[in-house]
Structure formats: structure tokens, C-alpha cells
Design a protein around this motif. Structure first.
Motif, PDB file in Angstrom:
ATOM      1  N   MET A  92       0.858  -1.190   0.000  1.00 44.77           N
ATOM      2  CA  MET A  92       0.000   0.000   0.000  1.00 44.77           C
ATOM      3  C   MET A  92       0.891   1.236   0.000  1.00 44.77           C
ATOM      4  O   MET A  92       1.914   1.262   0.688  1.00 44.77           O
ATOM      5  N   TYR A  93       0.487   2.233  -0.778  1.00 42.73           N
ATOM      6  CA  TYR A  93       1.223   3.499  -0.814  1.00 42.73           C
ATOM      7  C   TYR A  93       0.271   4.615  -0.421  1.00 42.73           C
ATOM      8  O   TYR A  93      -0.805   4.786  -1.016  1.00 42.73           O
ATOM      9  N   TYR A  94       0.651   5.379   0.586  1.00 41.27           N
ATOM     10  CA  TYR A  94      -0.086   6.572   1.000  1.00 41.27           C
ATOM     11  C   TYR A  94       0.916   7.721   1.088  1.00 41.27           C
ATOM     12  O   TYR A  94       1.742   7.765   2.001  1.00 41.27           O
ATOM     13  N   GLY A  95       0.851   8.628   0.108  1.00 40.48           N
ATOM     14  CA  GLY A  95       1.823   9.723   0.112  1.00 40.48           C
ATOM     15  C   GLY A  95       1.637  10.672  -1.046  1.00 40.48           C
ATOM     16  O   GLY A  95       0.595  10.670  -1.719  1.00 40.48           O
ATOM     17  N   PRO A  96       2.637  11.504  -1.309  1.00 43.55           N
ATOM     18  CA  PRO A  96       2.530  12.517  -2.363  1.00 43.55           C
ATOM     19  C   PRO A  96       2.563  11.913  -3.763  1.00 43.55           C
ATOM     20  O   PRO A  96       3.193  10.873  -3.988  1.00 43.55           O
ATOM     21  N   THR A  97       1.868  12.566  -4.676  1.00 45.30           N
ATOM     22  CA  THR A  97       1.950  12.210  -6.093  1.00 45.30           C
ATOM     23  C   THR A  97       3.162  12.950  -6.652  1.00 45.30           C
ATOM     24  O   THR A  97       3.052  13.985  -7.307  1.00 45.30           O
ATOM     25  N   ASP A  98       4.326  12.407  -6.377  1.00 47.15           N
ATOM     26  CA  ASP A  98       5.593  13.067  -6.679  1.00 47.15           C
ATOM     27  C   ASP A  98       6.434  12.145  -7.561  1.00 47.15           C
ATOM     28  O   ASP A  98       6.713  10.996  -7.193  1.00 47.15           O
ATOM     29  N   TYR A  99       6.847  12.651  -8.725  1.00 48.38           N
ATOM     30  CA  TYR A  99       7.594  11.834  -9.681  1.00 48.38           C
ATOM     31  C   TYR A  99       8.873  11.280  -9.065  1.00 48.38           C
ATOM     32  O   TYR A  99       9.212  10.106  -9.263  1.00 48.38           O
ATOM     33  N   LYS A 100       9.582  12.105  -8.310  1.00 50.93           N
ATOM     34  CA  LYS A 100      10.850  11.658  -7.712  1.00 50.93           C
ATOM     35  C   LYS A 100      10.618  10.498  -6.728  1.00 50.93           C
ATOM     36  O   LYS A 100      11.399   9.551  -6.683  1.00 50.93           O
ATOM     37  N   VAL A 101       9.548  10.583  -5.944  1.00 52.33           N
ATOM     38  CA  VAL A 101       9.244   9.518  -4.986  1.00 52.33           C
ATOM     39  C   VAL A 101       8.816   8.254  -5.728  1.00 52.33           C
ATOM     40  O   VAL A 101       9.250   7.137  -5.398  1.00 52.33           O
ATOM     41  N   PHE A 102       7.958   8.406  -6.731  1.00 57.58           N
ATOM     42  CA  PHE A 102       7.472   7.256  -7.490  1.00 57.58           C
ATOM     43  C   PHE A 102       8.614   6.492  -8.164  1.00 57.58           C
ATOM     44  O   PHE A 102       8.606   5.265  -8.211  1.00 57.58           O
ATOM     45  N   LYS A 103       9.587   7.218  -8.696  1.00 52.65           N
ATOM     46  CA  LYS A 103      10.675   6.575  -9.423  1.00 52.65           C
ATOM     47  C   LYS A 103      11.554   5.715  -8.507  1.00 52.65           C
ATOM     48  O   LYS A 103      12.213   4.779  -8.977  1.00 52.65           O
ATOM     49  N   GLU A 104      11.568   6.014  -7.226  1.00 49.16           N
ATOM     50  CA  GLU A 104      12.389   5.236  -6.297  1.00 49.16           C
ATOM     51  C   GLU A 104      11.926   3.792  -6.186  1.00 49.16           C
ATOM     52  O   GLU A 104      12.715   2.906  -5.849  1.00 49.16           O
ATOM     53  N   TYR A 105      10.645   3.519  -6.467  1.00 46.84           N
ATOM     54  CA  TYR A 105      10.108   2.170  -6.293  1.00 46.84           C
ATOM     55  C   TYR A 105      10.261   1.303  -7.545  1.00 46.84           C
ATOM     56  O   TYR A 105      10.067   0.094  -7.477  1.00 46.84           O
ATOM     57  N   ASP A 106      10.590   1.888  -8.683  1.00 44.10           N
ATOM     58  CA  ASP A 106      10.853   1.139  -9.909  1.00 44.10           C
ATOM     59  C   ASP A 106       9.713   0.171 -10.241  1.00 44.10           C
ATOM     60  O   ASP A 106       9.929  -1.000 -10.542  1.00 44.10           O
ATOM     61  N   ARG A 107       8.482   0.693 -10.186  1.00 45.69           N
ATOM     62  CA  ARG A 107       7.311  -0.140 -10.509  1.00 45.69           C
ATOM     63  C   ARG A 107       6.357   0.589 -11.454  1.00 45.69           C
ATOM     64  O   ARG A 107       5.152   0.386 -11.442  1.00 45.69           O
ATOM     65  N   ASN A 108       6.912   1.466 -12.284  1.00 44.08           N
ATOM     66  CA  ASN A 108       6.139   2.213 -13.284  1.00 44.08           C
ATOM     67  C   ASN A 108       5.075   3.111 -12.652  1.00 44.08           C
ATOM     68  O   ASN A 108       4.062   3.418 -13.292  1.00 44.08           O
ATOM     69  N   LEU A 109       5.296   3.544 -11.415  1.00 47.38           N
ATOM     70  CA  LEU A 109       4.298   4.370 -10.744  1.00 47.38           C
ATOM     71  C   LEU A 109       4.202   5.764 -11.351  1.00 47.38           C
ATOM     72  O   LEU A 109       3.187   6.447 -11.179  1.00 47.38           O
ATOM     73  N   ASP A 110       5.254   6.197 -12.070  1.00 49.67           N
ATOM     74  CA  ASP A 110       5.196   7.508 -12.711  1.00 49.67           C
ATOM     75  C   ASP A 110       4.096   7.571 -13.764  1.00 49.67           C
ATOM     76  O   ASP A 110       3.659   8.664 -14.138  1.00 49.67           O
ATOM     77  N   GLU A 111       3.643   6.388 -14.238  1.00 45.99           N
ATOM     78  CA  GLU A 111       2.543   6.361 -15.197  1.00 45.99           C
ATOM     79  C   GLU A 111       1.231   6.801 -14.558  1.00 45.99           C
ATOM     80  O   GLU A 111       0.252   7.043 -15.263  1.00 45.99           O
TER      81      GLU A 111
END
Length: 630
Positions: free
Chosen positions: A338-357
Motif C-alpha cells: 500500500m502506498y499513502y503519500g505525495p503524487t511526486d515523480y521523484k518519490v514514485f521513481k524510487e520504487y521502480d514499478r512504473n508508478l510515474d505512469e
């Protein structure tokens, strides 16, 4: 007077009657076996009363009225046994007898998140982001006061059960530096459904798993098993309309191959296969569920709850995801996050799961420019500059990089300007013959190297950068709650005056940056479109005067509710463009030299390319056909 005598016969009669009564009472008293039966019957009635109370807390398919009737049947000595009623109630009905069967919660937290999990249902009932606040200074809550539920729906013992109605037993422990919370819905000490939460320090992502133990013969795996997540997004921004525009359900499906989204307006629903993650996005904040094992099928839904900006709406969107779970070896086992946090490109990229999409960064080339050019550059600038100054510096760097393209655009416009007298002569010479005028005009422009197409091409090349920035600023988390000049928050509008009424499309306030940007756009349009209007107007070309007024008007109206950071960019961009144009005109381009060079080029034979030759032939054919008709 008769003397009373003692009558022995009467005494003997009373003694005999008393003896008979005592004999009858002694004869009718219960035997030891009957006494035990009565005790057992009483215990049955008390147990059935407990079962009825437990039934009120379950989602059994037997009604309270039926349970009451069956209790009455036992009292009457009917053939229905206590065991049969217990079988109908099922093992999960007894969860109410566990020590955890009470309204209680457990808290897990790290430096970023404060999470509360309820015993009833075993799901998260509160998520607070510790380091974020909303527009009025209150804390950011993604989950609070029942806006989110997580329910496991399954069949067991001939009835449908919902975990949200049953009680889980919490166990809090640690795994190294991680906080681990195990929530178990038990039927026995070694038979249970477990929700497991694991929170990592300084992380918005937490581990989440759903597993069963020892319930192979209890849960009916031939019937569908669903994990149902319902969620309503809270309002966090000053302009709920603007926030709602960027609040959207996005998801990844078909084994990480595709990324889609539901409509941001109205109601929308889709059923997708093999879903690997879904994001209930609330503009600058996201609530996500990710799974290692793709969900076989998911029914996704979104409902827009914002009907009127003037109404103090609490929620933006209502989301839903009903996930079909695939049993394994008779049980359930899903490892998720589960992810609860900012819609932030830099944060999303840290997880390497295509969350930036999950972010609205534009498609194709536009998204590529944002991800690999604009976001890294802006992130670098905000590392040592205030957000407002970083926007200005970003604009300056982009305009300098695009200045060679703009130079070619202005050079083409300058050539058209010096050719205006000759173009006017062509118009007079072939008056009434539009085809011939166009043919001769194109011929002259080709010789001079001043085709309007060459002037438009540089402008077209700037469109990808323009659109990429248009999508970047509304989604830039780094702008949130950052002030600049009179703007308190660059991610929201910069109101300088409140209106006593609401103007459609414009709003109930006046933002200053859009006004200044509109003025700058109008001046720029005067310098470019105004020159074009003075030149030869080609047949079929759009009305330049109309465009000159339309662009500033659109900027003024529609950007009144947009992020002030975007208006700062357009204001700065147009001011720089005006400055570059003045420098080019005053110090770089010499119109007399351009005219002299054109006259030299006119004396030299210029070979046409295939496209130009084909266009000339087509126009000559059209001219000949026109003559033949006459």
C-alpha cells in the motif's frame, strides 16, 4: 347449648389426606436423570441466546427471527438440536467471543505516516501524512472518519461472509526497524484469516498481505472470493474544481503492459484483467494498492462528487476496486503493498514499478520531455533556489535553448516584411485572379527564401516544449504551498480580490498573474500577428486579428483558477520572448541587408524541389482548366 367435643375421625381424615398429598409429591419429584436433563436444557437455552447475540455481529444468511424461532423450538422440546443450529451459524459467528472482539484500534507509525487499524474488519481506518498540511493549515488525512473500507468477501459453511463485519485479533511486533501488525480473524488458534501490515522507517510504502491458515475445509473456494476497496477522496486544495480536474483513478494491467485511467468527470467503470496496481489519485496525493500476483479481474469505478464549486464540498471523487482473488491450494495468499503519500515523480521513481505512469505528465514526446528534461532540471534548480525564482530560471534556460529556432522564425517574418511592396504589386497586377496571385506570390517567396511555412515551422517545433510545461506545472509537487510575491501557493490560484458572485468559467475571485500574462501575450501577438496582418494575407489563412484577441482572452478566463506557477511561467516566457524579438530586430537583423540579399537571389536561377515543383504544376493545371472553362 351443645357442648363441642374433639372428633378423632376428623383428625384421622386430615392425616390421611396429608399423607396422600405427600406421597403424590414424592412420587412426582424428578429422578436424578431428569434433573440432569433439565440442567442440560437450561444450558442449551443460554447457549442459544449467546449464539443469537453473536449472530447480530455476523453477516449470516440465517435471520434473527429464525434464530429466535429455533430457540423457542428447543424450549418446546422440538427435534431441532443445538448442534444443527450451531452448524448453520458457522465457525466465524464465534469470533465475537474472542478477547479482541471489541471496538478498538492499533497504531503503527514512522517519520512520515500515522496509521490506525481497526479490530473490526482489520483494515486501515486512518492515514495521516505527518509532514503535510492542506490549504487551511490542517493536517493531510487520506483516510479518516469512514471514507475508506477494505472488505474480504467469501463463502463459508453455506453462507456469504464479509470480513468488515467481523473482529480481528491484533498482534504488534517488530521486524528489525520495521513495525509489523498482524490482524487475525480466528475460528481457532491455528485457523484464521490474516491481514499483515509492515511499515518501513521513512517510507510511504508499507507491506500488506492477505493469507489464510487452516481454512481449506471452511472457505468455499468454488465460489468467488473478492477483496473490495471503497474510497472517497477528501478535498485538500483551495480550489476544489482545480484539484478535482487532476483527481483520477489510474491503473496498470495485463502484466505491466498497459496503463489506463477512468474518466475524471461523471461516472465511469471498467472491468480489467491481470491488474498489478491501482491509484486513487487526489491530485497531489495518492492512495495505491500494488500486488506481486496480478489480480485475475478487477471491477473499477469512479464517481465525480463535485457538482458546484460554490458548495463547500468535502469529497472530490468516490473510487472503487473489487478484486477477484485466485485461491492457492485451497487457501488465499497475496503479497501486496500500500502506498499513502505525495503524487511526486521523484518519490514514485524510487520504487521502480512504473508508478510515474500514474501522473498526468503527457503522452509520447511530451511525457518524455517532462521525465528526462524538465523534471530533472526543475528539481536541480529548486535544490538551491526558491520555487518562484526556479520557475523564472527554468523559463530563461528553455527560452535561451529555443532562441535559435525563434531567430529563424523572426528572420522569415522580416523577409516577408521587406517583400511587402512587391507582394502588393503582384496583387494589383493580377487583380481578380486569385489563383495567379497565389502562384506568383509563392514563386517570389521561394526565390527570397521567405515562405510562410518556414516561419510556422519553428513555432511548431516549440509546441512539444510548450505542452510539456503545460502538463508539468499542475502536477509539480515541489510547487505545493510554495509562495512567490503575492501568491501564497504556486500550486493554486493567486487571488487578490474576492467577488460577491460567481462568473461562469472565471470563478468568484480575481487572480493577478493570469492578468499580467494575458497582457504580455497580447503585446507578443501585436508584435507577431500584427506584422502578419500588414503583409499579404493568403487565401484560406485564418483571421489573424481574431487570434490576436482570442489567446489573451482565453489566458485571462481559464487560467484564473489554475496554478499560479503556470501563469508565472507564461508571463516570464512572453516577457523573455518580447525581449529576444526586440534584440533581434534592433541589433541582429538588418532589413536593408535582407532586401539586398533577396535582390541578388532573384537574379540567380533557383531550382525547385519536388514538392515545390509539384505544387507549381498543380496550380498551373488549375489555372489552365479555369481558362478552358471560360
Amino acid at each position: 347449648m351443645e357442648e363441642k367435643k374433639f372428633d378423632f375421625n376428623t383428625i384421622i381424615g386430615f392425616v390421611l389426606i396429608g399423607g396422600i398429598l405427600l406421597f403424590m409429591l414424592w412420587q412426582n419429584q424428578p429422578t436424578p436423570e431428569e434433573k440432569e436433563a433439565q440442567k442440560a436444557e437450561k444450558a442449551k437455552i443460554e447457549k442459544l441466546a449467546e449464539d443469537k447475540a453473536a449472530l447480530e455481529k455476523s453477516s449470516s444468511d440465517i435471520s434473527l427471527e429464525d434464530a429466535t424461532k429455533e430457540i423457542a423450538s428447543v424450549n418446546k422440546g422440538d427435534s431441532l438440536s443445538l448442534a444443527s443450529l450451531q452448524n448453520r451459524l458457522g465457525s466465524f459467528a464465534y469470533s465475537g467471543t474472542l478477547p479482541s472482539a471489541k471496538e478498538n484500534t492499533t497504531v503503527i507509525e514512522n517519520e512520515l505516516l500515522y496509521i490506525t487499524v481497526s479490530n473490526k474488519g482489520g483494515y486501515i481506518t486512518e492515514v495521516k501524512l505527518k509532514n503535510e498540511t492542506i490549504y487551511n493549515g490542517s493536517s493531510v488525512y487520506l483516510i479518516k472518519d469512514g471514507n475508506s473500507t477494505m472488505n474480504l468477501q467469501f463463502s463459508a459453511e453455506n453462507r456469504l461472509l464479509n470480513s468488515e463485519d467481523l473482529y480481528f485479533e491484533p498482534t504488534l511486533s517488530s521486524n528489525g526497524n520495521n513495525s509489523v501488525l498482524s490482524m487475525k480473524l480466528k475460528t481457532a488458534s491455528d485457523k484464521y484469516i490474516e491481514y499483515r501490515y509492515e511499515l518501513i522507517p521513512n517510507d510511504y510504502m508499507l507491506g500488506f498481505s492477505v493469507k489464510t491458515q487452516g481454512l481449506d475445509n471452511v472457505i468455499n473456494t468454488s465460489q468467488p472470493i473478492y477483496l473490495d476497496w471503497k474510497f472517497k477522496g477528501y478535498r485538500h486544495a483551495k480550489s476544489i474544481t482545480y484539484e478535482n480536474r487532476y483527481s483520477r483513478l489510474t491503473y496498470e494491467h495485463e502484466n505491466e503492459g498497459k496503463h489506463d485511467k477512468l474518466s475524471p468527470t461523471g461516472e465511469d467503470a471498467e472491468i480489467e484483467k491481470d491488474v498489478t496496481w491501482m491509484n486513487f489519485r487526489q491530485h497531489f496525493f495518492s492512495s495505491m494498492l500494488l500486488t506481486e500476483t496480478p489480480f485475475k479481474e478487477v471491477a473499477l469505478s469512479s464517481i465525480d462528487l463535485v457538482l458546484d464549486e460554490a458548495i463547500d464540498t468535502v469529497y472530490t471523487k468516490q473510487y472503487g476496486a473489487k478484486m477477484l482473488l485466485a485461491p492457492k491450494s485451497g487457501g488465499i495468499s497475496y503479497d501486496m503493498n500500500m502506498y499513502y503519500g505525495p503524487t511526486d515523480y521523484k518519490v514514485f521513481k524510487e520504487y521502480d514499478r512504473n508508478l510515474d505512469e500514474a501522473m498526468p505528465l503527457g503522452w509520447g514526446l511530451f511525457g518524455w520531455l517532462n521525465k528526462y528534461l524538465i523534471i530533472p532540471l526543475f528539481g536541480f534548480l529548486t535544490g538551491f533556489l526558491p520555487a518562484g525564482i526556479a520557475i523564472i530560471m527554468l523559463t530563461v534556460l528553455i527560452k535561451l535553448a529555443m532562441s535559435p529556432v525563434q531567430y529563424k522564425q523572426y528572420l522569415s517574418q522580416a523577409k516577408l516584411k521587406v517583400l511587402k511592396p512587391e507582394l502588393d504589386e503582384i496583387k494589383v497586377k493580377f487583380e481578380g485572379n486569385k489563383m495567379k496571385i497565389q502562384q506568383e506570390t509563392m514563386k517570389l517567396q521561394n526565390i527570397a527564401g521567405a515562405s510562410p511555412l518556414k516561419g510556422c515551422l519553428p513555432a511548431i517545433l516549440q509546441i512539444p516544449v510548450f505542452y510539456a510545461l503545460f502538463t508539468f506545472f499542475p502536477s509539480a509537487f515541489d510547487l505545493r504551498q510554495k509562495s512567490f510575491l503575492w501568491a501564497e501557493d504556486l500550486s493554486s490560484f493567486d487571488s487578490i480580490a474576492e467577488l460577491p458572485f460567481n462568473i461562469p468559467f472565471y470563478g468568484d475571485h480575481v487572480s493577478l498573474f493570469p492578468i499580467l500574462a494575458s497582457i504580455a501575450i497580447f503585446i507578443y501577438m501585436m508584435m507577431t500577428t500584427g506584422q502578419t496582418m500588414q503583409q499579404q494575407q493568403q487565401p484560406g489563412m485564418p483571421n489573424m486579428k481574431f487570434l490576436m484577441y482570442l489567446s489573451p482572452l482565453m489566458m485571462l478566463v481559464f487560467f484564473n483558477n489554475y496554478a499560479s506557477g503556470l501563469s508565472v511561467y507564461y508571463l516570464t516566457s512572453n516577457l523573455i520572448t518580447i525581449g529576444i524579438m526586440l534584440v533581434i530586430k534592433k541589433f541582429i537583423i538588418d532589413e536593408e541587408k535582407i532586401l539586398a540579399k533577396i535582390q541578388v537571389n532573384k537574379k540567380k536561377p533557383k531550382k525547385q524541389n519536388k514538392f515545390q515543383k509539384k505544387m507549381a504544376d498543380m496550380m498551373e493545371q488549375a489555372e489552365q482548366q479555369k481558362k478552358n472553362k471560360k
